[in-house]
Design a protein around this motif. Sequence first.
Motif, short mmCIF file in Angstrom:
data_model
loop_
_atom_site.label_atom_id
_atom_site.label_comp_id
_atom_site.label_asym_id
_atom_site.label_seq_id
_atom_site.Cartn_x
_atom_site.Cartn_y
_atom_site.Cartn_z
N GLY A 56 -5.68 4.17 -1.17
CA GLY A 56 -6.99 3.69 -1.69
C GLY A 56 -6.46 2.60 -2.77
N ALA A 57 -7.31 1.94 -3.56
CA ALA A 57 -7.12 0.99 -4.52
C ALA A 57 -6.17 1.44 -5.45
CB ALA A 57 -8.52 0.36 -5.20
N MET A 58 -6.27 2.66 -5.96
CA MET A 58 -5.38 3.52 -7.01
C MET A 58 -5.81 2.83 -8.40
SD MET A 58 -1.99 4.45 -5.17
CE MET A 58 -0.96 4.75 -6.69
N THR A 59 -6.86 2.25 -8.64
CA THR A 59 -7.21 1.69 -9.95
C THR A 59 -6.98 2.43 -10.94
OG1 THR A 59 -9.08 0.34 -8.71
CG2 THR A 59 -9.15 0.48 -11.04
N GLY A 60 -6.37 1.81 -12.10
CA GLY A 60 -5.84 2.54 -13.21
C GLY A 60 -4.64 3.60 -12.87
N CYS A 61 -4.19 3.85 -11.76
CA CYS A 61 -3.16 4.80 -11.37
C CYS A 61 -1.72 4.22 -11.25
CB CYS A 61 -3.67 5.72 -10.08
SG CYS A 61 -4.98 6.29 -10.37
N ALA A 62 -1.71 2.88 -11.36
CA ALA A 62 -0.43 2.46 -10.82
C ALA A 62 -0.02 1.21 -11.78
CB ALA A 62 -0.45 1.94 -9.19
N ARG B 36 1.02 -1.22 -0.05
CA ARG B 36 0.16 0.02 -0.03
C ARG B 36 0.89 1.27 0.01
NH1 ARG B 36 -4.22 -0.24 4.49
NH2 ARG B 36 -5.28 1.60 3.66
N PHE B 37 1.72 1.22 0.89
CA PHE B 37 2.77 2.60 0.97
C PHE B 37 3.95 2.68 0.33
CE2 PHE B 37 0.18 1.97 4.91
CZ PHE B 37 -0.62 3.29 4.98
N SER C 225 8.70 10.72 -2.58
CA SER C 225 7.36 10.63 -2.62
C SER C 225 6.90 10.45 -3.78
CB SER C 225 6.69 11.62 -1.73
OG SER C 225 7.09 11.66 -0.38
N TRP C 226 5.82 9.52 -4.21
CA TRP C 226 5.23 9.52 -5.45
C TRP C 226 3.95 10.41 -5.42
CZ3 TRP C 226 2.63 4.16 -6.94
CH2 TRP C 226 2.14 4.36 -8.22
N GLU C 227 4.19 11.60 -6.43
CA GLU C 227 3.16 12.42 -6.55
C GLU C 227 2.29 12.39 -7.74
OE1 GLU C 227 3.11 14.97 -4.44
OE2 GLU C 227 5.03 14.90 -3.34
N LEU C 228 2.81 12.02 -9.19
CA LEU C 228 1.79 11.91 -10.28
C LEU C 228 2.15 10.84 -10.90
CD1 LEU C 228 2.47 15.63 -11.48
CD2 LEU C 228 0.80 15.10 -9.97
N THR C 229 1.25 10.10 -11.69
CA THR C 229 1.19 9.21 -12.62
C THR C 229 0.87 9.82 -13.87
OG1 THR C 229 0.74 7.47 -11.15
CG2 THR C 229 0.51 6.87 -13.54
N GLN C 230 1.88 9.51 -14.76
CA GLN C 230 1.53 9.76 -16.22
C GLN C 230 1.32 8.50 -16.99
OE1 GLN C 230 4.61 11.83 -18.34
NE2 GLN C 230 3.48 12.20 -20.20
N THR C 231 0.23 8.03 -17.18
CA THR C 231 -0.30 6.67 -17.58
C THR C 231 0.13 6.49 -19.05
OG1 THR C 231 -2.54 7.19 -18.65
CG2 THR C 231 -2.38 7.00 -16.28
N GLN C 232 0.36 5.45 -19.69
CA GLN C 232 0.54 4.99 -20.81
C GLN C 232 -0.41 5.21 -22.00
OE1 GLN C 232 2.36 0.77 -20.83
NE2 GLN C 232 2.02 1.52 -18.40
N GLN C 233 -1.65 5.94 -21.29
CA GLN C 233 -2.69 6.18 -22.31
C GLN C 233 -2.67 7.76 -22.16
OE1 GLN C 233 -3.40 3.96 -19.71
NE2 GLN C 233 -3.20 2.53 -21.12
N HIS D 52 7.94 6.49 -1.10
CA HIS D 52 6.53 6.26 -0.47
C HIS D 52 5.40 6.81 -1.06
CE1 HIS D 52 3.67 7.93 2.68
NE2 HIS D 52 4.25 6.84 3.14
N CYS D 53 4.54 6.03 -0.86
CA CYS D 53 3.17 5.95 -1.45
C CYS D 53 2.01 6.87 -0.26
CB CYS D 53 2.77 5.02 -2.31
SG CYS D 53 0.94 5.23 -3.12
#
Length: 234
Positions: free
Chosen positions: A39-45, A18-19, A66-74, A34-35
């Motif tokens: 939450g579930a972070m569905t689609g974010c990880a 989780r973290f 610390s993990w701040e942003l995700t830039q997805t492959q989409q 660190h995260c």
Amino acid sequence: MNFTPPLRQATLVKRYKRFLADVITPDGTELTLHCANTGAMTGCATPGDTVWYSTSDSLTRKYPHSWELTQTQQGHWICVNTLRANMLVKEALLAGQIPELSGYADLQSEVKYGAEKSRIDFLLKAEDRVNCYIEVKSVTLLQQGKGYFPDAVTERGQKHLRELAKIAENGERAVLLFAVLHSGIEDVTPARHIDARYAELMVQARASGVEVLACKASLSPEGLVVERKLIVNA
């Protein structure tokens, strides 16, 4: 809200416990981040996504990054650090960037209230109007082109809706504010398929006079900015 210094990027290997999340930087260095998102972070990880992280100068932190942003492959941008939602909203409130919540002279954070011993994210006060209680929720779940909250069953969120309904029934102002931190989300719907009780309580809260608002933020490695208002579906 600015990231100072700007965030640095890496590629996500996996999120776990989780973290924690393992990443690889462009020069091949392996890091554990660190995260702050429980939450579930569905689609974010999704492994292979680009992660943008900050680094603390604290000497006591076991995991300084610390993990701040995700830039997805989409191509979507998502703020996964849930602590940033309140920081962004506080800055927007102080700057008068949310017209529905402007005109108050005093802003307090984390104020105890309610029969269920909650803490409201923000309490706004002014001499010429009733107090305004604001609960902030971060929205990052995108499914079939729709934005949903929550992404997992949330007893805490259910409690907050009950508390807000009581505030509204007692004649004060109660606001549920969704901070939309996903570039692909254009409206917000209660996730009945995930937490049916939360969806039911949201309908009841609205009937009691709770205002439900949603503000979308623009996201980049330089910072977050409240961009525009979105529709919240029933």
